[in-house]
Design a protein around this motif. Structure first.
Motif, PDB file in Angstrom:
ATOM      1  N   MET A   1       0.828  -1.209   0.000  1.00 12.94           N
ATOM      2  CA  MET A   1       0.000   0.000   0.000  1.00 12.94           C
ATOM      3  C   MET A   1       0.861   1.257   0.000  1.00 12.94           C
ATOM      4  SD  MET A   1      -3.102  -1.063   2.600  1.00 12.94           S
ATOM      5  CE  MET A   1      -4.083   0.392   2.261  1.00 12.94           C
ATOM      6  N   PHE A   2       1.892   1.263   0.818  1.00 11.52           N
ATOM      7  CA  PHE A   2       2.770   2.422   0.855  1.00 11.52           C
ATOM      8  C   PHE A   2       3.504   2.588  -0.476  1.00 11.52           C
ATOM      9  CE2 PHE A   2       7.146   3.997   1.488  1.00 11.52           C
ATOM     10  CZ  PHE A   2       6.835   5.329   1.716  1.00 11.52           C
ATOM     11  N   GLU A   3       3.983   1.496  -1.061  1.00 13.36           N
ATOM     12  CA  GLU A   3       4.698   1.578  -2.336  1.00 13.36           C
ATOM     13  C   GLU A   3       3.795   2.137  -3.423  1.00 13.36           C
ATOM     14  OE1 GLU A   3       7.869   1.169  -3.218  1.00 13.36           O
ATOM     15  OE2 GLU A   3       8.305   0.927  -1.082  1.00 13.36           O
ATOM     16  N   PHE A   4       2.543   1.701  -3.443  1.00 14.47           N
ATOM     17  CA  PHE A   4       1.584   2.224  -4.409  1.00 14.47           C
ATOM     18  C   PHE A   4       1.375   3.723  -4.182  1.00 14.47           C
ATOM     19  CE2 PHE A   4      -2.840   3.253  -5.545  1.00 14.47           C
ATOM     20  CZ  PHE A   4      -2.849   2.882  -6.885  1.00 14.47           C
ATOM     21  N   ASN A   5       1.146   4.116  -2.935  1.00 13.11           N
ATOM     22  CA  ASN A   5       0.938   5.531  -2.627  1.00 13.11           C
ATOM     23  C   ASN A   5       2.145   6.372  -3.024  1.00 13.11           C
ATOM     24  OD1 ASN A   5      -1.523   4.859  -1.524  1.00 13.11           O
ATOM     25  ND2 ASN A   5      -0.901   5.098   0.604  1.00 13.11           N
ATOM     26  N   ARG A   6       3.327   5.875  -2.685  1.00 15.35           N
ATOM     27  CA  ARG A   6       4.553   6.621  -2.987  1.00 15.35           C
ATOM     28  C   ARG A   6       4.691   6.872  -4.487  1.00 15.35           C
ATOM     29  NH1 ARG A   6       9.623   5.554  -4.582  1.00 15.35           N
ATOM     30  NH2 ARG A   6       9.279   3.290  -4.609  1.00 15.35           N
ATOM     31  N   LYS A   7       4.393   5.872  -5.281  1.00 16.62           N
ATOM     32  CA  LYS A   7       4.531   6.012  -6.731  1.00 16.62           C
ATOM     33  C   LYS A   7       3.459   6.949  -7.307  1.00 16.62           C
ATOM     34  CE  LYS A   7       6.913   1.615  -7.555  1.00 16.62           C
ATOM     35  NZ  LYS A   7       8.093   2.244  -8.191  1.00 16.62           N
ATOM     36  N   ILE A   8       2.254   6.871  -6.764  1.00 18.94           N
ATOM     37  CA  ILE A   8       1.210   7.806  -7.195  1.00 18.94           C
ATOM     38  C   ILE A   8       1.599   9.237  -6.841  1.00 18.94           C
ATOM     39  CG2 ILE A   8      -1.156   8.583  -6.743  1.00 18.94           C
ATOM     40  CD1 ILE A   8      -1.146   6.185  -8.563  1.00 18.94           C
ATOM     41  N   ILE A   9       2.111   9.432  -5.639  1.00 19.30           N
ATOM     42  CA  ILE A   9       2.530  10.767  -5.205  1.00 19.30           C
ATOM     43  C   ILE A   9       3.619  11.311  -6.111  1.00 19.30           C
ATOM     44  CG2 ILE A   9       3.701  12.043  -3.350  1.00 19.30           C
ATOM     45  CD1 ILE A   9       2.230  10.039  -1.395  1.00 19.30           C
ATOM     46  N   GLU A  10       4.614  10.496  -6.410  1.00 18.10           N
ATOM     47  CA  GLU A  10       5.720  10.968  -7.241  1.00 18.10           C
ATOM     48  C   GLU A  10       5.269  11.279  -8.664  1.00 18.10           C
ATOM     49  OE1 GLU A  10       8.699  12.010  -6.195  1.00 18.10           O
ATOM     50  OE2 GLU A  10       7.650  11.637  -4.313  1.00 18.10           O
ATOM     51  N   ALA A  11       4.207  10.621  -9.115  1.00 13.35           N
ATOM     52  CA  ALA A  11       3.706  10.864 -10.464  1.00 13.35           C
ATOM     53  C   ALA A  11       2.813  12.099 -10.555  1.00 13.35           C
ATOM     54  CB  ALA A  11       2.926   9.639 -10.952  1.00 13.35           C
ATOM     55  N   THR A  12       2.334  12.594  -9.401  1.00 17.10           N
ATOM     56  CA  THR A  12       1.314  13.653  -9.433  1.00 17.10           C
ATOM     57  C   THR A  12       1.606  14.865  -8.561  1.00 17.10           C
ATOM     58  OG1 THR A  12       0.057  12.564  -7.643  1.00 17.10           O
ATOM     59  CG2 THR A  12      -0.515  11.957  -9.924  1.00 17.10           C
ATOM     60  N   HIS A  13       2.660  14.852  -7.774  1.00 17.11           N
ATOM     61  CA  HIS A  13       2.836  15.893  -6.749  1.00 17.11           C
ATOM     62  C   HIS A  13       2.987  17.296  -7.315  1.00 17.11           C
ATOM     63  CE1 HIS A  13       7.186  16.661  -7.288  1.00 17.11           C
ATOM     64  NE2 HIS A  13       7.243  15.392  -7.646  1.00 17.11           N
ATOM     65  N   ASP A  14       3.467  17.422  -8.546  1.00 20.95           N
ATOM     66  CA  ASP A  14       3.606  18.757  -9.128  1.00 20.95           C
ATOM     67  C   ASP A  14       2.285  19.277  -9.684  1.00 20.95           C
ATOM     68  OD1 ASP A  14       3.842  16.663 -11.059  1.00 20.95           O
ATOM     69  OD2 ASP A  14       4.561  18.108 -12.538  1.00 20.95           O
ATOM     70  N   LEU A  15       1.268  18.420  -9.706  1.00 22.33           N
ATOM     71  CA  LEU A  15      -0.044  18.790 -10.233  1.00 22.33           C
ATOM     72  C   LEU A  15      -1.088  18.965  -9.142  1.00 22.33           C
ATOM     73  CD1 LEU A  15      -0.119  16.118 -13.099  1.00 22.33           C
ATOM     74  CD2 LEU A  15       0.645  18.503 -13.280  1.00 22.33           C
ATOM     75  N   ALA A  16      -0.798  18.473  -7.952  1.00 21.78           N
ATOM     76  CA  ALA A  16      -1.774  18.452  -6.861  1.00 21.78           C
ATOM     77  C   ALA A  16      -1.378  19.403  -5.739  1.00 21.78           C
ATOM     78  CB  ALA A  16      -1.913  17.032  -6.308  1.00 21.78           C
TER      79      ALA A  16
END
Length: 277
Positions: A39-54
């Motif tokens: 779960m954390f690995e999934f969250n981390r990858k989603i965050i890294e893919a979207t953090h400049d947009l959110a």
């Protein structure tokens, strides 16, 4: 994070997007299931893919609590990761808690002090003493449920009060104005019910609104902006499943980013139309 700091992030990123991390083990890519903490690995990858947009991330606690101590550990790690690597984003604990004052005090300490979140969603239906404990934390936000995005929202939220002439959600907004301010309190207003934004804005013109329901639930971003945007934008629009489960293969981060980028680009247009960027 102050309201002005939040508005600065909106202008900087040209976005008022919140990514909802409603993470389910049965929906994440299979290759992540071999990790120590999928779960954390999934969250981390989603965050890294979207953090400049959110500008914000919302963690729905039910999806973590269901796994007991392991799920809570994934939640703690996700919040810590966000606060360490992306301190500019608002971290929301979507808890929807509502309990008596003494219990509310413990919940507030858990989410703001122990967990380190910036905001927490709260049900206001036990009244003032169940909400005030959350408002005692400087720099933190209490987000009250006003109009929720679910189908049966009207069972209680649209009940007409003959004494005040208001619908129940309006009385909630009006009454809570005596508890907090637009510097520490927001309201949840579902994108699936845009016809009620005007009433919320009538009573709370300057507050930020957390808006779920855009994406998989069918809410219109255009209608949300038309009815809910103010001179500081005043909106934090959440998308969960529509972004994080755009793809469940090894390409999931790329597809998640595409969905987030599409929303961010639509938000940029709306911000420009309102002279905010």
């Amino acid at each position: 994070m102050t309201a002005q700091e939040l508005f600065e992030q909106i202008k900087k990123k040209r976005s008022f997007l919140c990514v909802g991390l409603d993470t389910e083990l049965t929906k994440i890519p299979e290759h992540l299931l071999t990790k120590d903490d999928p779960m954390f690995e999934f969250n981390r990858k989603i965050i890294e893919a979207t953090h400049d947009l959110a500008i914000a991330y919302k963690l729905n606690l039910a999806f973590y609590e269901v796994h007991g101590a392991a799920g809570w550990n994934s939640l703690v790690k996700t919040v810590k990761y966000l606060k360490t690597h992306h301190p500019d984003v608002l971290v929301i604990a979507d808890a929807k808690r509502g309990d008596i004052a003494n219990t509310a005090r413990m919940y507030a300490k858990a989410y703001f002090h122990s967990l380190g979140c910036d905001a927490v969603t709260v049900s206001p239906y036990l009244g003032q003493d169940s909400v005030v404990p959350y408002l005692q934390y400087d720099g933190k936000w209490t987000i009250l449920l006003a109009i929720t995005s679910n189908e049966s929202f009207g069972d209680f939220q649209l009940v007409h009060n003959k004494q005040t002439g208001n619908l129940l959600f309006e009385d909630v907004v009006l009454k809570s104005m005596h508890w907090g301010s637009d510097a520490n309190m927001m309201f949840v207003v579902g994108a699936t019910h845009p016809e009620y934004f005007a009433a919320v804005r009538k009573h709370a013109p300057h507050h930020f609104l957390l808006v779920p329901g855009v994406g998989e639930q069918g809410g219109s971003l255009q209608k949300v902006a038309e009815n809910g945007m103010n001179d500081r934008c005043g909106l934090i629009v959440n998308s969960s499943r529509g972004i994080i489960y755009a793809d469940i293969t090894g390409n999931f981060t790329s597809e998640a980013r595409k969905r987030a980028l599409k929303l961010q680009q639509e938000m940029e247009v709306l911000l420009k139309q309102n002279g905010l960027v």
